[in-house]
Design a protein around this motif. Structure first.
Motif, PDB file in Angstrom:
ATOM      1  N   ILE A 171      12.166 -58.142  97.549  1.00 41.05           N
ATOM      2  CA  ILE A 171      11.428 -57.882  96.308  1.00 41.05           C
ATOM      3  C   ILE A 171      10.454 -56.717  96.492  1.00 41.05           C
ATOM      4  O   ILE A 171      10.324 -55.847  95.622  1.00 41.05           O
ATOM      5  N   THR A 172       9.783 -56.676  97.633  1.00 36.91           N
ATOM      6  CA  THR A 172       8.818 -55.601  97.894  1.00 36.91           C
ATOM      7  C   THR A 172       9.494 -54.237  97.914  1.00 36.91           C
ATOM      8  O   THR A 172       9.042 -53.292  97.249  1.00 36.91           O
ATOM      9  N   GLY A 173      10.582 -54.122  98.668  1.00 30.98           N
ATOM     10  CA  GLY A 173      11.280 -52.843  98.746  1.00 30.98           C
ATOM     11  C   GLY A 173      11.851 -52.411  97.411  1.00 30.98           C
ATOM     12  O   GLY A 173      11.744 -51.239  97.023  1.00 30.98           O
ATOM     13  N   SER A 174      12.452 -53.347  96.692  1.00 31.28           N
ATOM     14  CA  SER A 174      13.033 -53.032  95.379  1.00 31.28           C
ATOM     15  C   SER A 174      11.955 -52.647  94.374  1.00 31.28           C
ATOM     16  O   SER A 174      12.160 -51.765  93.530  1.00 31.28           O
ATOM     17  N   ALA A 175      10.807 -53.316  94.451  1.00 30.09           N
ATOM     18  CA  ALA A 175       9.705 -52.998  93.541  1.00 30.09           C
ATOM     19  C   ALA A 175       9.176 -51.585  93.790  1.00 30.09           C
ATOM     20  O   ALA A 175       8.852 -50.856  92.842  1.00 30.09           O
ATOM     21  N   GLU A 216      12.554 -67.118 103.001  1.00 32.23           N
ATOM     22  CA  GLU A 216      11.259 -66.733 102.440  1.00 32.23           C
ATOM     23  C   GLU A 216      10.894 -65.280 102.757  1.00 32.23           C
ATOM     24  O   GLU A 216      10.566 -64.493 101.856  1.00 32.23           O
ATOM     25  N   MET A 217      10.941 -64.923 104.028  1.00 36.45           N
ATOM     26  CA  MET A 217      10.559 -63.561 104.401  1.00 36.45           C
ATOM     27  C   MET A 217      11.601 -62.543 103.931  1.00 36.45           C
ATOM     28  O   MET A 217      11.259 -61.423 103.536  1.00 36.45           O
ATOM     29  N   GLY A 218      12.872 -62.942 103.955  1.00 36.85           N
ATOM     30  CA  GLY A 218      13.917 -62.042 103.481  1.00 36.85           C
ATOM     31  C   GLY A 218      13.773 -61.747 102.005  1.00 36.85           C
ATOM     32  O   GLY A 218      13.903 -60.596 101.564  1.00 36.85           O
ATOM     33  N   PHE A 219      13.479 -62.783 101.237  1.00 31.14           N
ATOM     34  CA  PHE A 219      13.283 -62.627  99.790  1.00 31.14           C
ATOM     35  C   PHE A 219      12.062 -61.762  99.504  1.00 31.14           C
ATOM     36  O   PHE A 219      12.107 -60.862  98.656  1.00 31.14           O
ATOM     37  N   ALA A 220      10.967 -62.024 100.214  1.00 32.39           N
ATOM     38  CA  ALA A 220       9.739 -61.250 100.008  1.00 32.39           C
ATOM     39  C   ALA A 220       9.949 -59.774 100.344  1.00 32.39           C
ATOM     40  O   ALA A 220       9.491 -58.879  99.609  1.00 32.39           O
ATOM     41  N   ALA A 221      10.652 -59.507 101.439  1.00 35.36           N
ATOM     42  CA  ALA A 221      10.917 -58.124 101.827  1.00 35.36           C
ATOM     43  C   ALA A 221      11.809 -57.434 100.805  1.00 35.36           C
ATOM     44  O   ALA A 221      11.600 -56.260 100.462  1.00 35.36           O
ATOM     45  N   LEU A 267      11.633 -58.037  86.413  1.00 30.87           N
ATOM     46  CA  LEU A 267      11.523 -59.291  87.147  1.00 30.87           C
ATOM     47  C   LEU A 267      12.574 -60.303  86.691  1.00 30.87           C
ATOM     48  O   LEU A 267      13.157 -61.010  87.516  1.00 30.87           O
ATOM     49  N   VAL A 268      12.821 -60.367  85.397  1.00 26.25           N
ATOM     50  CA  VAL A 268      13.825 -61.300  84.871  1.00 26.25           C
ATOM     51  C   VAL A 268      15.200 -61.006  85.460  1.00 26.25           C
ATOM     52  O   VAL A 268      15.965 -61.915  85.798  1.00 26.25           O
ATOM     53  N   GLY A 269      15.525 -59.733  85.606  1.00 18.40           N
ATOM     54  CA  GLY A 269      16.822 -59.363  86.140  1.00 18.40           C
ATOM     55  C   GLY A 269      16.895 -59.354  87.655  1.00 18.40           C
ATOM     56  O   GLY A 269      17.964 -59.574  88.232  1.00 18.40           O
ATOM     57  N   THR A 270      15.762 -59.116  88.310  1.00 20.78           N
ATOM     58  CA  THR A 270      15.766 -58.915  89.758  1.00 20.78           C
ATOM     59  C   THR A 270      15.481 -60.175  90.562  1.00 20.78           C
ATOM     60  O   THR A 270      16.104 -60.410  91.608  1.00 20.78           O
ATOM     61  N   LEU A 271      14.546 -60.995  90.120  1.00 17.61           N
ATOM     62  CA  LEU A 271      14.180 -62.184  90.901  1.00 17.61           C
ATOM     63  C   LEU A 271      15.369 -63.116  91.171  1.00 17.61           C
ATOM     64  O   LEU A 271      15.586 -63.508  92.324  1.00 17.61           O
ATOM     65  N   PRO A 272      16.157 -63.494  90.148  1.00 15.06           N
ATOM     66  CA  PRO A 272      17.298 -64.381  90.444  1.00 15.06           C
ATOM     67  C   PRO A 272      18.326 -63.711  91.364  1.00 15.06           C
ATOM     68  O   PRO A 272      18.861 -64.355  92.268  1.00 15.06           O
ATOM     69  N   TYR A 273      18.577 -62.440  91.131  1.00 10.81           N
ATOM     70  CA  TYR A 273      19.554 -61.698  91.938  1.00 10.81           C
ATOM     71  C   TYR A 273      19.142 -61.678  93.401  1.00 10.81           C
ATOM     72  O   TYR A 273      19.930 -62.023  94.294  1.00 10.81           O
ATOM     73  N   MET A 274      17.897 -61.280  93.654  1.00 10.92           N
ATOM     74  CA  MET A 274      17.411 -61.210  95.025  1.00 10.92           C
ATOM     75  C   MET A 274      17.289 -62.595  95.646  1.00 10.92           C
ATOM     76  O   MET A 274      17.545 -62.783  96.840  1.00 10.92           O
ATOM     77  N   GLY A 275      16.905 -63.577  94.842  1.00  6.80           N
ATOM     78  CA  GLY A 275      16.762 -64.932  95.355  1.00  6.80           C
ATOM     79  C   GLY A 275      18.094 -65.501  95.834  1.00  6.80           C
ATOM     80  O   GLY A 275      18.181 -66.086  96.924  1.00  6.80           O
TER      81      GLY A 275
END
Length: 222
Positions: free
Chosen positions: A87-91, A80-85, A166-174
């Motif tokens: 996404i935040t940094g990439s965003a 959870e925290m790894g995913f959130a971090a 988001l479509v390209g990044t969320l699954p990749y980061m997840g």
């Protein structure tokens, strides 16, 4: 389309130069990242989060090993925290690049492409092909930053860019974050399989997208 490729290759060359410089100077390598995250993990989870977010954010200016950062960060933080971090940094990097190029990109573009008709042609080409490029940009290093800058430079609406990103990044980061969270030093196989799988899927997507682009009459060289 040639004008679009020329501009994208110019931006990619700038990012690539930072990657080469970093390797020559021995900074921001995978070994550096691993060492910094290991040190941060001995301090606190917040420190690890700050390092992950910071490293991914500066990817806009200096190429960093994104997948390694996400996997290792999630190994220390959990999913959870790894995913959130991640996404935040990439965003921060993506929307920072978008905003900077939307503000000053046109001025820089005019110096590279002096003909207004060619610049208009480039904008039309990115309007047609930009969504696919943004969604599949994780297939290769540097490409996410290049497409973010192109979106800002061509003034793609922010919401439109955000959706495709988001479509390209969320699954990749997840997937990367989950793989890192379930990997251990004794069993790094989930991280290895995730890395291989992600790149395989993304490159397959590029191949299919390129094939349909050629069939539609416009050949992509990237």
């Amino acid at each position: 389309m040639k004008t679009l490729l020329k501009v994208m290759l110019t931006i990619a060359a700038i990012f690539a130069s930072t990657f080469i410089l970093g390797r020559v100077l021995g900074i921001l390598t995978e070994d550096n990242v691993r060492e910094w995250l290991e040190i941060a993990s001995t301090l606190s989870a917040l420190t690890v989060i700050a390092v992950v977010v910071g490293l991914l954010a500066i990817d806009l200016f200096v190429a960093v090993p994104t997948l390694t950062i996400v996997i290792l960060g999630s190994y220390f933080l959990g999913f959870e925290m790894g995913f959130a971090a991640a996404i935040t940094g990439s965003a921060i990097a993506a929307f920072g690049g978008y905003s900077i190029c939307k503000r000053w990109g046109e001025t820089a573009l005019a110096k590279v492409i002096r003909d207004e008709n060619q610049r208009a042609e480039m904008r039309d080409a990115f309007t047609s092909h930009g969504p696919g490029m943004i969604m599949l940009s994780r297939a290769a290093p540097i490409l996410p930053e290049v497409t973010a800058c192109m979106a800002g430079m061509t003034r793609m609406p922010l919401l439109r860019f955000a959706i495709f990103w988001l479509v390209g990044t969320l699954p990749y980061m997840g997937i990367a974050a989950y793989a890192g969270s379930v990997s251990t030093l004794d069993d790094p196989r989930p991280a290895i399989f995730a890395a291989l799988g992600l790149y395989s899927v993304m490159w397959t997507g590029w191949f299919i997208y390129r094939k349909f682009s050629i069939k539609g009459g416009t050949q992509l060289l990237v």
